[in-house]
Design a protein around this motif. Structure first.
Motif, PDB file in Angstrom:
ATOM      1  N   MET A 191      19.422 -15.859  55.581  1.00  0.00           N
ATOM      2  CA  MET A 191      19.137 -15.635  54.175  1.00  0.00           C
ATOM      3  C   MET A 191      19.263 -14.146  53.876  1.00  0.00           C
ATOM      4  O   MET A 191      18.683 -13.309  54.564  1.00  0.00           O
ATOM      5  N   ALA A 192      20.017 -13.807  52.855  1.00  0.00           N
ATOM      6  CA  ALA A 192      20.168 -12.415  52.445  1.00  0.00           C
ATOM      7  C   ALA A 192      19.030 -12.046  51.495  1.00  0.00           C
ATOM      8  O   ALA A 192      18.579 -12.864  50.704  1.00  0.00           O
ATOM      9  N   PHE A 193      18.597 -10.808  51.590  1.00  0.00           N
ATOM     10  CA  PHE A 193      17.551 -10.303  50.715  1.00  0.00           C
ATOM     11  C   PHE A 193      18.142  -9.282  49.768  1.00  0.00           C
ATOM     12  O   PHE A 193      19.108  -8.595  50.105  1.00  0.00           O
ATOM     13  N   ARG A 194      17.557  -9.149  48.601  1.00  0.00           N
ATOM     14  CA  ARG A 194      17.947  -8.093  47.663  1.00  0.00           C
ATOM     15  C   ARG A 194      17.186  -6.834  48.019  1.00  0.00           C
ATOM     16  O   ARG A 194      16.077  -6.903  48.535  1.00  0.00           O
ATOM     17  N   ILE A 195      17.777  -5.700  47.729  1.00  0.00           N
ATOM     18  CA  ILE A 195      17.060  -4.453  47.950  1.00  0.00           C
ATOM     19  C   ILE A 195      16.920  -3.719  46.620  1.00  0.00           C
ATOM     20  O   ILE A 195      17.715  -3.885  45.713  1.00  0.00           O
ATOM     21  N   ASP A 196      15.881  -2.928  46.538  1.00  0.00           N
ATOM     22  CA  ASP A 196      15.680  -1.983  45.452  1.00  0.00           C
ATOM     23  C   ASP A 196      15.685  -0.605  46.092  1.00  0.00           C
ATOM     24  O   ASP A 196      15.317  -0.451  47.262  1.00  0.00           O
ATOM     25  N   LEU A 197      16.087   0.399  45.352  1.00  0.00           N
ATOM     26  CA  LEU A 197      16.056   1.775  45.839  1.00  0.00           C
ATOM     27  C   LEU A 197      15.022   2.549  45.038  1.00  0.00           C
ATOM     28  O   LEU A 197      14.910   2.371  43.823  1.00  0.00           O
ATOM     29  N   THR A 198      14.269   3.414  45.706  1.00  0.00           N
ATOM     30  CA  THR A 198      13.275   4.253  45.048  1.00  0.00           C
ATOM     31  C   THR A 198      13.598   5.706  45.343  1.00  0.00           C
ATOM     32  O   THR A 198      13.796   6.076  46.495  1.00  0.00           O
ATOM     33  N   LEU A 199      13.662   6.516  44.296  1.00  0.00           N
ATOM     34  CA  LEU A 199      13.867   7.956  44.445  1.00  0.00           C
ATOM     35  C   LEU A 199      12.596   8.662  44.012  1.00  0.00           C
ATOM     36  O   LEU A 199      12.121   8.464  42.893  1.00  0.00           O
ATOM     37  N   ASP A 200      12.034   9.479  44.891  1.00  0.00           N
ATOM     38  CA  ASP A 200      10.929  10.351  44.517  1.00  0.00           C
ATOM     39  C   ASP A 200      11.522  11.512  43.725  1.00  0.00           C
ATOM     40  O   ASP A 200      12.558  12.066  44.114  1.00  0.00           O
ATOM     41  N   CYS A 201      10.868  11.889  42.641  1.00  0.00           N
ATOM     42  CA  CYS A 201      11.406  12.971  41.822  1.00  0.00           C
ATOM     43  C   CYS A 201      10.298  13.593  40.977  1.00  0.00           C
ATOM     44  O   CYS A 201       9.204  13.048  40.871  1.00  0.00           O
ATOM     45  N   ALA A 202      10.602  14.731  40.385  1.00  0.00           N
ATOM     46  CA  ALA A 202       9.628  15.435  39.555  1.00  0.00           C
ATOM     47  C   ALA A 202       9.619  14.916  38.122  1.00  0.00           C
ATOM     48  O   ALA A 202       8.570  14.848  37.489  1.00  0.00           O
ATOM     49  N   ASP A 203      10.792  14.539  37.592  1.00  0.00           N
ATOM     50  CA  ASP A 203      10.900  14.139  36.195  1.00  0.00           C
ATOM     51  C   ASP A 203      11.714  12.847  36.086  1.00  0.00           C
ATOM     52  O   ASP A 203      12.915  12.872  35.824  1.00  0.00           O
ATOM     53  N   PRO A 204      11.063  11.697  36.282  1.00  0.00           N
ATOM     54  CA  PRO A 204      11.779  10.419  36.273  1.00  0.00           C
ATOM     55  C   PRO A 204      12.530  10.127  34.975  1.00  0.00           C
ATOM     56  O   PRO A 204      13.626   9.591  35.009  1.00  0.00           O
ATOM     57  N   THR A 205      11.958  10.480  33.861  1.00  0.00           N
ATOM     58  CA  THR A 205      12.611  10.190  32.584  1.00  0.00           C
ATOM     59  C   THR A 205      13.931  10.932  32.482  1.00  0.00           C
ATOM     60  O   THR A 205      14.961  10.363  32.115  1.00  0.00           O
ATOM     61  N   ARG A 206      13.932  12.206  32.820  1.00  0.00           N
ATOM     62  CA  ARG A 206      15.160  13.016  32.783  1.00  0.00           C
ATOM     63  C   ARG A 206      16.163  12.525  33.814  1.00  0.00           C
ATOM     64  O   ARG A 206      17.350  12.375  33.524  1.00  0.00           O
ATOM     65  N   LEU A 207      15.700  12.262  35.026  1.00  0.00           N
ATOM     66  CA  LEU A 207      16.604  11.826  36.083  1.00  0.00           C
ATOM     67  C   LEU A 207      17.167  10.432  35.793  1.00  0.00           C
ATOM     68  O   LEU A 207      18.303  10.128  36.162  1.00  0.00           O
ATOM     69  N   ALA A 208      16.404   9.589  35.113  1.00  0.00           N
ATOM     70  CA  ALA A 208      16.896   8.260  34.743  1.00  0.00           C
ATOM     71  C   ALA A 208      18.132   8.366  33.855  1.00  0.00           C
ATOM     72  O   ALA A 208      19.081   7.593  34.011  1.00  0.00           O
ATOM     73  N   GLU A 209      18.148   9.322  32.954  1.00  0.00           N
ATOM     74  CA  GLU A 209      19.317   9.490  32.084  1.00  0.00           C
ATOM     75  C   GLU A 209      20.551   9.836  32.914  1.00  0.00           C
ATOM     76  O   GLU A 209      21.642   9.339  32.639  1.00  0.00           O
ATOM     77  N   PHE A 210      20.389  10.679  33.923  1.00  0.00           N
ATOM     78  CA  PHE A 210      21.506  11.025  34.800  1.00  0.00           C
ATOM     79  C   PHE A 210      22.017   9.787  35.528  1.00  0.00           C
ATOM     80  O   PHE A 210      23.216   9.506  35.543  1.00  0.00           O
ATOM     81  N   TRP A 211      21.108   9.013  36.138  1.00  0.00           N
ATOM     82  CA  TRP A 211      21.540   7.866  36.940  1.00  0.00           C
ATOM     83  C   TRP A 211      22.077   6.730  36.077  1.00  0.00           C
ATOM     84  O   TRP A 211      22.943   5.968  36.517  1.00  0.00           O
ATOM     85  N   LYS A 212      21.618   6.610  34.842  1.00  0.00           N
ATOM     86  CA  LYS A 212      22.219   5.617  33.947  1.00  0.00           C
ATOM     87  C   LYS A 212      23.677   5.984  33.684  1.00  0.00           C
ATOM     88  O   LYS A 212      24.551   5.110  33.695  1.00  0.00           O
ATOM     89  N   LEU A 213      23.951   7.259  33.484  1.00  0.00           N
ATOM     90  CA  LEU A 213      25.327   7.718  33.288  1.00  0.00           C
ATOM     91  C   LEU A 213      26.144   7.529  34.563  1.00  0.00           C
ATOM     92  O   LEU A 213      27.267   7.020  34.529  1.00  0.00           O
ATOM     93  N   ALA A 214      25.592   7.910  35.702  1.00  0.00           N
ATOM     94  CA  ALA A 214      26.328   7.847  36.968  1.00  0.00           C
ATOM     95  C   ALA A 214      26.663   6.422  37.387  1.00  0.00           C
ATOM     96  O   ALA A 214      27.739   6.157  37.923  1.00  0.00           O
ATOM     97  N   LEU A 215      25.740   5.496  37.156  1.00  0.00           N
ATOM     98  CA  LEU A 215      25.893   4.133  37.667  1.00  0.00           C
ATOM     99  C   LEU A 215      26.226   3.090  36.600  1.00  0.00           C
ATOM    100  O   LEU A 215      26.523   1.942  36.943  1.00  0.00           O
ATOM    101  N   GLY A 216      26.126   3.465  35.329  1.00  0.00           N
ATOM    102  CA  GLY A 216      26.305   2.475  34.271  1.00  0.00           C
ATOM    103  C   GLY A 216      25.114   1.547  34.158  1.00  0.00           C
ATOM    104  O   GLY A 216      25.224   0.436  33.648  1.00  0.00           O
ATOM    105  N   TYR A 217      23.954   1.988  34.653  1.00  0.00           N
ATOM    106  CA  TYR A 217      22.734   1.188  34.615  1.00  0.00           C
ATOM    107  C   TYR A 217      22.060   1.298  33.255  1.00  0.00           C
ATOM    108  O   TYR A 217      22.395   2.148  32.434  1.00  0.00           O
ATOM    109  N   VAL A 218      21.078   0.442  33.045  1.00  0.00           N
ATOM    110  CA  VAL A 218      20.281   0.434  31.819  1.00  0.00           C
ATOM    111  C   VAL A 218      18.800   0.401  32.209  1.00  0.00           C
ATOM    112  O   VAL A 218      18.462   0.119  33.364  1.00  0.00           O
ATOM    113  N   ASP A 219      17.934   0.687  31.243  1.00  0.00           N
ATOM    114  CA  ASP A 219      16.501   0.563  31.494  1.00  0.00           C
ATOM    115  C   ASP A 219      16.190  -0.900  31.766  1.00  0.00           C
ATOM    116  O   ASP A 219      16.623  -1.787  31.021  1.00  0.00           O
TER     117      ASP A 219
END
Length: 139
Positions: free
Chosen positions: A1-29
């Motif tokens: 059975m395959a499992f799904r993974i989630d990734l967690t990044l420790d950071c100082a400013d999650p809101t700001r960094l989320a905007e970067f990763w949404k652009l980089a990955l095409g992700y959404v909130d």
């Protein structure tokens, strides 16, 4: 059975960094889990102390294919190289010239959003750091 993974990044400013990763990955909130209307409402069920209730951002692949990404606020700064990094695969063209042009365009877009180029391996990949220093490759 395959499992799904989630990734967690420790950071100082999650809101700001989320905007970067949404652009980089095409992700959404990522929406809050049902039946909660907001993340704040969802977090209230855990009775977190004020110290534990730091900022956070939850992102997901809108197609549901890639891993979820949680950006977690931590107080201590990043001080060493990541032991795990992401490869952001942007190029799937047939020719090497087309592939490298796609990589170069992604690198220009990400540096414009605050990333830094750390190393370029011509015709293969570019090692970068996000605005808080997390290393990743564009290939």
């Amino acid at each position: 059975m395959a499992f799904r993974i989630d990734l967690t990044l420790d950071c100082a400013d999650p809101t700001r960094l989320a905007e970067f990763w949404k652009l980089a990955l095409g992700y959404v909130d990522e929406p809050p889990p049902a039946p909660f209307a907001t993340r704040e409402e969802w977090l209230q069920q855990f009775d977190l102390s004020k110290d534990d209730a730091e900022d956070g951002a939850w992102l997901c692949d809108p197609a549901g294919v890639g891993p979820r990404l949680f950006l977690q606020q931590v107080r201590e700064p990043k001080v060493v190289k990541n032991r795990l990094h992401m490869d952001v695969r942007v190029a799937d063209q047939d020719t090497a010239a087309e592939r490298w042009a796609t990589i170069a365009e992604a690198v220009r877009r990400l540096t414009g959003a605050g990333a830094t180029v750390l190393e370029e391996v011509p015709d293969h990949h570019v090692v970068m750091a996000d605005p808080e220093g997390h290393e990743f490759c564009v290939c």
